[in-house]
Scaffold this motif. Structure first.
Motif: not given
Lengths: 228, 426
Positions: B86, B115, B118, B210, B213-214, B216, B366, B371, B374-375, B378
């Motif tokens: 990331m 969160r 971020l 941003t 990665q955060f 997706c 966040a 978000f 997306c986490m 990952h």
């Protein structure tokens, strides 16, 4: 024409042998080494796989994923009990080889340079492992019955047998199969015949270390040690 | 025959066989979970596997996972590589430990509300007490180069044991004392992130990555040609190749959202100083010389308005670090896919209430529903290492995202939840 030293010829032969075996077990004949059922001994060896018995550690199920370069190095340290004992020479070897090791878990990343780099890095880690276990007063885990001050003939074959079984359990996370055992036993016989009686007494003693170093490096860099 | 003659023997035999297979399956499952959560192989007879096997046999998969997430390799290998991807433009794991990855590791270890990575005013570095007296002295400068984190990675120190939360992000100066970052935002304002995305360019990449990665979501998936073009910069041609339709149907789609948010980064820059050295710059930091970005009279980084590259004079000119969210147009795909929500209260009283700058931007991202999903994605990729059929993809990550939220955004727990998910291991 470039000449390949005996040492490298030996390492290459073993690496290719282990690579072929890994490929065979993974791609072409997974049921051939089905770990959950007891198997008879192979024609080449009297070893009997313990699978089906209480002390069996079965081969993990697919899908597999490749270890990345950092994972592979960390893994080698973990299974050889050397976490937190990284030497400068290990780091230098890792720096030199990591570019050829995988940067993802994609199985398609497997190629010849990757396998060679893995063997080279494993050689460094195994060298440190032997040094660690032969230090005076050290508790041995892998080379318990090996006397590195004697030549190969002066060590019982059972010491080698015990070592490769311990390495399989640690490096591959499972018990060794009959077929793998027979390949490594053949290697032992070939090595002992070729190098065990070669040179003077000191060289013959050094051959013992070379035997275990090469077997360790091959097993630590073989397919099952590089996947999870 | 056996059933006819000795049924009780047969039943006992079957029971024994069934128990043996079950125990072996549990052992394999525990071993798999341990290897995936730590990223390394383990000896088959490791006591850790035995303990995890007992948990698996008892049906407590999350309990089994907790053994794995207590290992240093969980942080130093798995979390590090997840964060490494990331942190760079190439999304490669072949990157040194840095302030971005260390902060993610620390936040996971401390089971922080994730969160905050971020928008929080903190980072993670090596606890000076843990490296006191080292020879040679452990490099402690984290603002001008990566030596601190490189030294940690190449040492025999355990990453999970020596990292400590450092409150108050700093901006480097030529003077002896570094200056407090006027607009801190966790890993978004980390040196690694700036070095990857704020170097040269127009700070659009910061927005693009941003979201990548955060949230997706790649830029082409949130392009919206029906949205506003108000904030699209002067450096974007409104009739590329003499064709205004092309702008309206293609360029505008990406630039509307990207340029809308870009203002948040208006004061930031990154300067590469060669040989691995480089620093995050902020126009309002008060730093001088090489640590001051090229800026205009409003204190906005010159690269934002690009006065020497005006393609459309009527385009937006940034005069501060305000931004607009053009992706919440009612009824739009973006409004649905991002699930924007009003940010929860800011834990940092000194920064609370901000509506401009990267801190506010980070809070917005966040707190979105996307978000959380997306986490989960990952973590799924880091642990399961397999994709799902597209029909199950969104639902799985939405559901895991909701579970993540119900656990107060605890990433460490999320790893355990994902590793225990029935679809993680086929």
């Amino acid at each position: 024409m470039m000449k390949i030293s005996k040492k490298w010829r030996m390492i290459l032969t073993l690496t290719l042998g282990m690579g072929a075996l890994s490929t065979l077990t993974f791609n072409c004949a997974p049921r051939l080494f089905e770990p959950l059922h007891p198997r008879g001994s192979s024609s080449l060896s009297s070893y009997r796989s313990p699978c089906g018995l209480p002390d069996c550690f079965a081969k993990p199920e697919s899908p597999y994923a490749m270890l990345t370069s950092f994972q592979a190095f960390s893994s080698m340290l973990n299974v050889t009990d050397q976490v937190g004992q990284v030497s400068a020479s290990m780091l230098a070897e890792y720096d030199a080889r990591k570019g050829a090791l995988p940067d993802s878990d994609n199985m398609a990343a497997i190629n010849a340079p990757m396998q060679m780099s893995g063997t080279s890095l494993a050689g460094e880690v195994c060298g440190a492992l032997i040094a660690k276990e032969t230090t005076a007063g050290a508790v041995r885990k892998f080379f318990t019955d090996v006397d590195f001050t004697r030549n190969i003939a002066g060590n019982p074959a059972a010491a080698y047998d015990k070592t490769i079984q311990t390495m399989a359990r640690n490096f591959w996370g499972r018990s060794i199969s009959s077929e793998e055992h027979s390949i490594l036993s053949s290697y032992y016989a070939d090595f002992a015949a070729s190098y065990g009686a070669q040179g003077n007494a000191a060289e013959q003693v050094r051959a013992t270390r070379k035997l275990y170093l090469s077997a360790c490096a091959a097993m630590l860099s073989s397919f099952d040690a590089m996947i999870n | 025959m056996l059933f006819v003659v000795r049924p009780h023997v047969a039943i006992l035999g079957l029971l024994f066989f069934s128990c043996a297979v079950h125990a072996q399956t549990a052992q394999v499952k525990a071993q798999w979970m341990l290897e995936r959560l730590t990223g390394v192989k383990w000896p088959a007879d490791s006591p850790l596997i035995a303990e995890m096997t007992a948990k698996v046999e008892a049906g407590d998969l999350k309990g089994a996972a907790a053994f794995a997430t207590a290992q240093d390799q969980f942080y130093s290998v798995v979390v590090k590589e997840m964060a490494a991807k990331m942190s760079t433009r190439e999304e490669s794991v072949r990157v040194e430990l840095n302030d971005f990855t260390s902060t993610v590791i620390g936040a996971v270890r401390d089971e922080m509300d994730f969160r905050q990575v971020l928008f929080g005013n903190f980072s993670y570095a090596v606890d000076p007490a843990k490296v006191a007296g080292m020879d040679p002295a452990f490099p402690m400068d984290v603002l001008r180069n990566n030596n601190h984190y490189r030294a940690l990675e190449r040492s025999n120190l355990k990453v999970s044991e020596v990292l400590i939360k450092v409150d108050g992000q700093k901006i480097p100066t030529a003077a002896a004392a570094d200056i407090a970052n006027p607009d801190p935002a966790g890993i978004l304002t980390s040196r690694a992130s700036r070095g990857a995305h704020a170097i040269a360019g127009t700070n659009r990449r910061l927005v693009e990555y941003t979201f990548r990665q955060f949230m997706c979501v790649p830029i082409e998936k949130w392009a919206d040609t029906a949205s506003f073009e108000t904030r699209i910069g002067r450096d974007i041609d409104r009739a590329p190749g003499g064709d205004p339709v092309r702008f309206q149907t293609t360029c505008k789609g990406c630039h509307t959202g990207m340029d809308g948010f870009r203002g948040a980064f208006a004061k930031y820059d990154y300067r590469d100083m060669g040989n691995g050295a480089g620093a995050v710059l902020h126009a309002d930091s008060g730093a001088t010389g090489n640590y001051q970005p090229d800026r205009d009279g409003n204190g906005v980084a010159t690269k934002l308005n690009r006065p020497n590259f005006i393609q459309y004079a009527g385009g937006w000119v940034s005069t501060n670090d305000s931004f607009e969210n053009y992706t919440n147009r009612p009824g739009s795909v973006n409004a649905t896919q991002f699930g924007w929500r009003a940010p929860a209260s800011d834990p940092d009283a000194g920064l609370a209430g901000r509506t401009t700058g990267v801190h506010a931007f980070g809070r917005l991202i966040a707190n979105s529903a996307r978000f959380s999903g997306c986490m989960a994605q990952h973590v799924w990729n880091a642990v399961c290492k397999r994709s799902l059929p597209s029909a199950e993809l969104d639902m799985t990550f939405v559901s895991l995202g909701l579970e993540f939220e119900s656990n107060q955004y605890n990433m460490k727990k999320l790893f355990g939840i994902v590793a225990s998910h029935p679809k993680c291991k086929m």
